[in-house]
Design a protein around this motif. Structure first.
Motif, PDB file in Angstrom:
ATOM      1  N   ILE A 132       0.906  -1.218   0.082  1.00 46.13           N
ATOM      2  CA  ILE A 132       0.035  -0.047   0.113  1.00 46.13           C
ATOM      3  C   ILE A 132       0.801   1.375   0.052  1.00 46.13           C
ATOM      4  CG2 ILE A 132      -1.592   1.359   1.236  1.00 46.13           C
ATOM      5  CD1 ILE A 132      -2.714  -1.454   2.531  1.00 46.13           C
ATOM      6  N   ALA A 133       1.920   1.139   0.936  1.00 40.61           N
ATOM      7  CA  ALA A 133       2.879   2.485   1.089  1.00 40.61           C
ATOM      8  C   ALA A 133       3.426   2.575  -0.395  1.00 40.61           C
ATOM      9  CB  ALA A 133       3.953   2.106   2.025  1.00 40.61           C
ATOM     10  N   MET A 134       3.949   1.458  -1.043  1.00 42.53           N
ATOM     11  CA  MET A 134       4.448   1.752  -2.470  1.00 42.53           C
ATOM     12  C   MET A 134       3.531   2.286  -3.323  1.00 42.53           C
ATOM     13  SD  MET A 134       7.067   0.925  -4.727  1.00 42.53           S
ATOM     14  CE  MET A 134       8.061  -0.282  -3.741  1.00 42.53           C
ATOM     15  N   LEU A 135       2.146   1.917  -3.428  1.00 44.65           N
ATOM     16  CA  LEU A 135       1.351   2.424  -4.393  1.00 44.65           C
ATOM     17  C   LEU A 135       1.246   3.889  -4.167  1.00 44.65           C
ATOM     18  CD1 LEU A 135      -1.265  -0.546  -4.672  1.00 44.65           C
ATOM     19  CD2 LEU A 135       0.543   0.076  -6.257  1.00 44.65           C
ATOM     20  N   ALA A 136       1.037   4.232  -2.847  1.00 43.57           N
ATOM     21  CA  ALA A 136       0.749   5.700  -2.395  1.00 43.57           C
ATOM     22  C   ALA A 136       2.164   6.394  -2.881  1.00 43.57           C
ATOM     23  CB  ALA A 136       0.708   5.957  -0.934  1.00 43.57           C
ATOM     24  N   LEU A 267      15.405  -4.454  -4.578  1.00 41.18           N
ATOM     25  CA  LEU A 267      16.183  -3.472  -3.774  1.00 41.18           C
ATOM     26  C   LEU A 267      17.218  -2.867  -4.988  1.00 41.18           C
ATOM     27  CD1 LEU A 267      17.803  -5.328  -0.698  1.00 41.18           C
ATOM     28  CD2 LEU A 267      16.220  -3.305  -0.731  1.00 41.18           C
ATOM     29  N   THR A 268      17.245  -3.303  -6.010  1.00 42.55           N
ATOM     30  CA  THR A 268      18.025  -2.802  -7.089  1.00 42.55           C
ATOM     31  C   THR A 268      17.353  -1.482  -7.627  1.00 42.55           C
ATOM     32  OG1 THR A 268      17.151  -3.856  -9.046  1.00 42.55           O
ATOM     33  CG2 THR A 268      19.082  -4.891  -7.970  1.00 42.55           C
ATOM     34  N   GLN A 269      16.052  -1.414  -7.553  1.00 40.55           N
ATOM     35  CA  GLN A 269      15.483  -0.119  -8.089  1.00 40.55           C
ATOM     36  C   GLN A 269      15.477   1.134  -7.091  1.00 40.55           C
ATOM     37  OE1 GLN A 269      13.812  -0.871 -11.016  1.00 40.55           O
ATOM     38  NE2 GLN A 269      14.911  -2.606 -10.580  1.00 40.55           N
ATOM     39  N   ALA A 270      16.174   0.958  -6.007  1.00 39.98           N
ATOM     40  CA  ALA A 270      16.769   1.990  -5.213  1.00 39.98           C
ATOM     41  C   ALA A 270      17.540   2.995  -6.146  1.00 39.98           C
ATOM     42  CB  ALA A 270      17.459   1.698  -4.021  1.00 39.98           C
ATOM     43  N   ALA A 271      18.068   2.486  -7.281  1.00 47.68           N
ATOM     44  CA  ALA A 271      18.544   3.392  -8.404  1.00 47.68           C
ATOM     45  C   ALA A 271      17.554   4.783  -8.634  1.00 47.68           C
ATOM     46  CB  ALA A 271      18.386   2.481  -9.788  1.00 47.68           C
ATOM     47  N   LEU A 272      16.479   4.516  -8.481  1.00 48.76           N
ATOM     48  CA  LEU A 272      15.664   5.807  -8.575  1.00 48.76           C
ATOM     49  C   LEU A 272      16.156   6.983  -7.675  1.00 48.76           C
ATOM     50  CD1 LEU A 272      13.084   6.483  -6.287  1.00 48.76           C
ATOM     51  CD2 LEU A 272      12.470   4.233  -6.757  1.00 48.76           C
ATOM     52  N   VAL A 273      16.527   6.913  -6.718  1.00 51.02           N
ATOM     53  CA  VAL A 273      17.143   7.689  -5.817  1.00 51.02           C
ATOM     54  C   VAL A 273      18.399   8.627  -6.749  1.00 51.02           C
ATOM     55  CG1 VAL A 273      18.341   8.358  -3.756  1.00 51.02           C
ATOM     56  CG2 VAL A 273      16.429   6.817  -3.647  1.00 51.02           C
ATOM     57  N   ILE A 274      19.129   7.461  -7.421  1.00 54.59           N
ATOM     58  CA  ILE A 274      20.505   8.176  -7.973  1.00 54.59           C
ATOM     59  C   ILE A 274      19.843   9.063  -9.211  1.00 54.59           C
ATOM     60  CG2 ILE A 274      22.550   7.684  -9.452  1.00 54.59           C
ATOM     61  CD1 ILE A 274      22.668   6.947  -6.374  1.00 54.59           C
ATOM     62  N   VAL A 302       9.548   4.832  -1.662  1.00 57.93           N
ATOM     63  CA  VAL A 302       9.783   3.575  -2.521  1.00 57.93           C
ATOM     64  C   VAL A 302      10.778   2.586  -1.866  1.00 57.93           C
ATOM     65  CG1 VAL A 302      10.399   2.771  -4.782  1.00 57.93           C
ATOM     66  CG2 VAL A 302       8.588   4.652  -4.373  1.00 57.93           C
ATOM     67  N   VAL A 303      12.029   3.104  -1.796  1.00 55.93           N
ATOM     68  CA  VAL A 303      13.183   2.618  -1.227  1.00 55.93           C
ATOM     69  C   VAL A 303      13.001   1.884   0.180  1.00 55.93           C
ATOM     70  CG1 VAL A 303      15.439   2.648  -0.506  1.00 55.93           C
ATOM     71  CG2 VAL A 303      14.794   3.898  -2.569  1.00 55.93           C
ATOM     72  N   GLY A 304      12.168   2.737   1.010  1.00 58.52           N
ATOM     73  CA  GLY A 304      11.957   2.077   2.390  1.00 58.52           C
ATOM     74  C   GLY A 304      10.944   0.754   2.279  1.00 58.52           C
ATOM     75  N   THR A 305      10.039   1.075   1.309  1.00 55.55           N
ATOM     76  CA  THR A 305       8.935  -0.018   1.124  1.00 55.55           C
ATOM     77  C   THR A 305       9.801  -1.382   0.344  1.00 55.55           C
ATOM     78  OG1 THR A 305       8.334   0.772  -1.042  1.00 55.55           O
ATOM     79  CG2 THR A 305       7.073   1.373   0.744  1.00 55.55           C
ATOM     80  N   ALA A 306      10.918  -1.341  -0.316  1.00 55.75           N
ATOM     81  CA  ALA A 306      11.561  -2.163  -0.590  1.00 55.75           C
ATOM     82  C   ALA A 306      12.298  -3.160   0.536  1.00 55.75           C
ATOM     83  CB  ALA A 306      12.744  -2.008  -1.707  1.00 55.75           C
ATOM     84  N   TYR A 307      12.684  -2.350   1.500  1.00 53.76           N
ATOM     85  CA  TYR A 307      13.184  -2.778   2.772  1.00 53.76           C
ATOM     86  C   TYR A 307      12.216  -3.670   3.565  1.00 53.76           C
ATOM     87  CZ  TYR A 307      15.492  -2.865   7.297  1.00 53.76           C
ATOM     88  OH  TYR A 307      15.951  -3.406   8.574  1.00 53.76           O
ATOM     89  N   LEU A 308      11.248  -2.995   3.534  1.00 54.37           N
ATOM     90  CA  LEU A 308       9.938  -3.469   4.295  1.00 54.37           C
ATOM     91  C   LEU A 308       9.712  -4.860   3.716  1.00 54.37           C
ATOM     92  CD1 LEU A 308       7.380  -0.760   4.797  1.00 54.37           C
ATOM     93  CD2 LEU A 308       8.838  -1.732   6.641  1.00 54.37           C
TER      94      LEU A 308
END
Length: 314
Positions: A132-136, A267-274, A302-308
């Motif tokens: 849900i957090a990811m979609l938001a 987790l690789t999609q944390a690339a969005l921060v870069i 988004v990165v946090g939800t990947a960790y969740l």
């Protein structure tokens, strides 16, 4: 036989992917590329040349080359998704586009890992909260990603992307649609590898070779509509391909590690921060401080939800 790697090596693959996946799109935004606005298929050809070249060494360090159907399926997923990435960057911008496609990629990849490959989830409630957090976060990133500036009379007007002066005016909405489509394809990218039970190095070589073949077939079908600007565009496409290929190898390592498709690849999609940092601080796609703060918050969510998702699995 599948290459076995440790969880530590898996995290190294994640870091590698974050750096290179987050930066592969910057070359498309070079002034000459913005000016000439190359056809996505042309750019993808040069892109795939680099991907194929990077894949060659893996043919000598893996097992037997079989040219299995699975890498071909992977290539048929990736080439269209990469074309959508070029379209999304051109229309929505690097930051907003990557923010949305990374989030959709995470959701789809997690679904594959949990519902198809039976990667165990220890906390279903936390899994649902993360979803849900990811979609938001995706919705917030999409709305915050459309930069604005002041018109001559002091009122705000929307700036779709840095291509605003091109003959074909970019459409932020179409860029967002392309980003969602890309995420749906990209989230399935590791599924053929998981299903193949192939050595990761062999798969990488065959996938890279097939990708070049697929884009060349597409070009032969559509070549009459495509004017090539090889002299000016080739090196930028090759650099994009090189960065993507290195990021892809990192994502493969992450996916075949104990982290799996439900944690490693997301987790690789944390690339969005870069990508977001490039978009904000170098390309100035978003200029308002409030919108920058909202976009960065959405990206970090988004990165946090990947960790969740990783905690829910562990």
């Amino acid at each position: 036989m599948v290459t076995e790697v440790s969880e530590t090596v898996g995290f190294i693959g994640v870091l590698m992917s974050i750096i290179f996946f987050g930066s592969f799109g910057i070359f498309l935004k070079a002034p000459i590329c913005e000016s000439l606005s190359p056809h996505p298929i042309e750019y993808q050809i040069y892109y795939c040349v680099a991907v194929a070249i990077v894949g060659i060494p893996f043919a000598f360090i893996g097992g037997d080359i079989t040219f299995s159907i699975y890498p071909l399926i992977g290539a048929c997923l990736w080439v269209p998704s990469s074309l959508l990435a070029l379209f999304a960057i051109r229309n929505a911008g690097l930051g907003p586009g990557q923010g949305v496609w990374s989030g959709v990629t995470i959701i789809v990849s997690v679904m594959w890992g949990v519902f198809y490959y039976d990667e165990e989830i220890k906390s279903p409630s936390l899994f649902i909260i993360a979803l849900i957090a990811m979609l938001a976060a995706l919705v917030v990133a999409a709305f915050a990603g459309a930069p604005v500036e002041e018109d001559d009379d002091g009122t705000e007007m929307e700036i779709r992307s840095s291509f605003a002066e091109n003959k074909k005016k970019p459409s932020f909405a179409k860029g967002m649609i392309a980003s969602v489509g890309l995420g749906l394809l990209n989230g399935s990218l590791m599924a053929p590898l998981k299903a193949s039970n192939m050595d990761a190095f062999v798969y990488t070589f065959e996938f890279s070779s097939y990708s070049l073949l697929v884009i060349l077939v597409i070009y032969l079908i559509m070549h009459k509509r495509i004017a090539l600007n090889t002299k000016f565009i080739f090196k930028y496409g090759v650099l994009s391909g090189l960065f993507w290929a290195l990021g892809n190898f990192g994502s493969i390592i992450a996916s075949i590690s104990p982290l799996g498709m439900s944690v490693g690849f997301p987790l690789t999609q944390a690339a969005l921060v870069i990508g977001g940092l490039w978009a904000i601080y170098y390309f100035k796609e978003i200029t308002q401080k409030k919108k920058i703060a909202i976009f960065l918050l959405a990206s970090l969510t988004v990165v946090g939800t990947a960790y969740l998702f990783s905690i829910a699995k562990a």
